[in-house]
Design a protein around this motif. Structure first.
Motif: not given
Length: 478
Positions: A138, A142, A146, A151, A345, A347-348, A351
């Motif tokens: 990442c 990131d 986000n 993403h 949003s 959770n990155t 994703q």
């Protein structure tokens, strides 16, 4: 990815379960089967051996392979469904809906109600590896706030994944959400107003009805059965009810398990355009098909942008992996600023982990392994339920995918009383009356077949059957 012999066995098993291949019917000889499918003789033999091990076919010496007789499967009648007027209605039983929803999250109960996969079907190691790789590669940004649309890597991965299944969705039209229900909620709030009606087939997933009630929407119910729902009635409701929105599941609807034909899906898309009535399509179960290939969504036939595609991976991967999506047609892009404000949003790392799972093809391999397991397991449940309720006039759906079972019992059975009896014994089921209005389905319950048919679950089913049998005896109508 499943081996070729497993995929062929899965296809034949589906034909056997559906009755397309009848009991006692002779199958192609191994050499003919291998030539027909352009496979080696060894692959053909392994396919037949797998079906034989599952008890679906048998071999007669010097005669060949035959479909195994299954008298029980032939005797299980499918549920019948009432007809009724389609008119705007308030949704009742909201408090009961909430109570049952809360019970479904109680880990101390035997989960025969909430539709969820067994943890043993979750590819934990593959998910762990994907999240680790995602974190390793990442970028610094990131770890900041986000993009509320989701993403770009996950949106690109989903677009490519669906394209491989036969339908294309530009990544810029995809919005990532915290599951399917938040996606449905956002679109319902933007395409309808409080007090307005939404068209739904019933019996319909109780979670959707609960959401509509909380959003203060009315419903216009369309009669549904195990084959689908009445499209003429759907057209009439689009034309006459004043509803601007439909909420539909075309692929393995919960709780009935039907999958609409491509012709029906195309007609729905055409009706949406004709009456300018938006179809919010909940396609959450499509990847749990019993066939090797997932069915196409209504969205595939949408030419005018009146179908909004929504789904998640909670039914095909894990209910705890809270990642879903909705897809915004180009002519609704004016809603984008408002949608971004409403869309929480996601959770990155989750994703990015899912994007890696898709791009590495580990997710597709998981689906290839999951589908035949689900098909066999659901049929095991059906056979066991039929045996457990021996002597009681029951009807049971035969889903074409997913793992929701709809059990119809004699008319005098009160599913809510059965629900409370089951809870006292640590068993969670869902009573049928909350899947529609007017207590139409009060003699029905929905059962989850997503967990292995363990001894504990078998005992739970026997307890339900014993209670129903006693109720029938008390009314002298066994």
């Amino acid at each position: 990815m499943a081996f070729q012999y497993q995929q062929l066995a899965q296809q034949l098993a589906q034909k056997i379960y559906s009755g397309e291949l009848a009991a006692g019917q002779r199958l192609y000889a191994l050499r003919q089967f291998s030539q027909q499918h352009q496979i080696s003789l060894n692959t053909a033999k392994r396919c037949y051996e797998l079906l034989e091990a599952k008890g679906l076919i048998y071999v007669k010496e010097k005669s060949g392979y035959f479909v195994q007789s299954s008298k029980k499967a032939q005797q299980i009648a499918v549920p019948n469904h009432p007809d009724f007027d389609s008119r705007p209605r308030e949704i009742s039983n909201l408090e009961l809906q909430i109570q049952i929803h809360e019970a479904s999250a109680n880990s101390r109960l035997i989960h025969l109600g909430s539709i969820q996969l067994s943890p043993n079907f979750v590819p934990v190691e593959a998910i762990r590896r994907s999240i680790q790789r995602a974190l390793k590669h990442c970028k610094p940004e990131d770890f900041l706030y986000n993009n509320r649309q989701g993403h770009p890597q996950l949106r690109e991965a989903l677009s490519a994944h669906w394209a491989e299944d036969g339908f294309y969705m530009p990544k810029d039209d995809i919005y990532i959400s915290n599951g399917c229900m938040p996606a449905l909620s956002v679109m319902l709030q933007n395409l309808s107003a409080e007090g307005e009606s939404v068209i739904v087939p019933t019996p319909n997933y109780n979670g959707q009805l609960q959401l509509l009630a909380l959003l203060k929407r009315k419903i216009v119910e369309i009669p549904a059965n195990t084959e689908g729902f009445d499209l003429d009635r759907l057209e009439q409701a689009m034309r006459d009810s004043g509803a601007k929105v439909c909420l539909l599941t075309a692929n393995f609807q919960n709780p009935l398990g039907f999958c609409l034909s491509n012709e029906d899906k195309e007609r729905i898309a055409q009706l949406a355009e004709k009456y300018q009535c938006y179809v919010i399509e909940d396609d959450i179960y499509a990847e749990c098909s019993f066939n090797a290939k997932r069915p196409l969504p209504i969205k595939y036939w949408d030419r005018a942008g009146y179908v909004i595609y929504c789904a998640s991976i909670s039914k095909s991967l894990s209910p705890s992996y809270r990642v879903g999506w909705f897809c915004l047609p180009p002519h609704l892009q004016h809603l984008r600023p408002k949608l971004l404000l409403q869309n929480d949003s996601v959770n990155t790392p989750l994703q990015l982990g899912l994007a890696d799972l898709i791009f590495s093809r580990a997710y597709r391999q998981h689906l290839a392994e999951l589908r035949p397991k689900l098909m066999v397991q659901v049929e095991q449940y059906r056979q066991y339920i039929y045996d457990a309720f021996q002597g009681v006039d029951i009807r049971l759906n035969r889903p074409q995918g997913s793992y929701a079972l709809w059990l119809q019992m004699p008319e005098q059975i009160d599913s809510l009383a059965l629900y409370y009896h089951a809870q006292k014994h640590g068993i969670n089921i869902v009573p049928g009356l909350i899947f529609g209005e007017d207590n139409r389905y009060n003699n029905c319950i929905r059962l989850n077949a997503g967990h292995e048919l363990s001894t504990e679950i078998q005992q739970a089913i026997l307890l339900l059957a014993d209670w129903v049998r006693k109720e029938c005896i008390n009314s002298n109508t066994v």
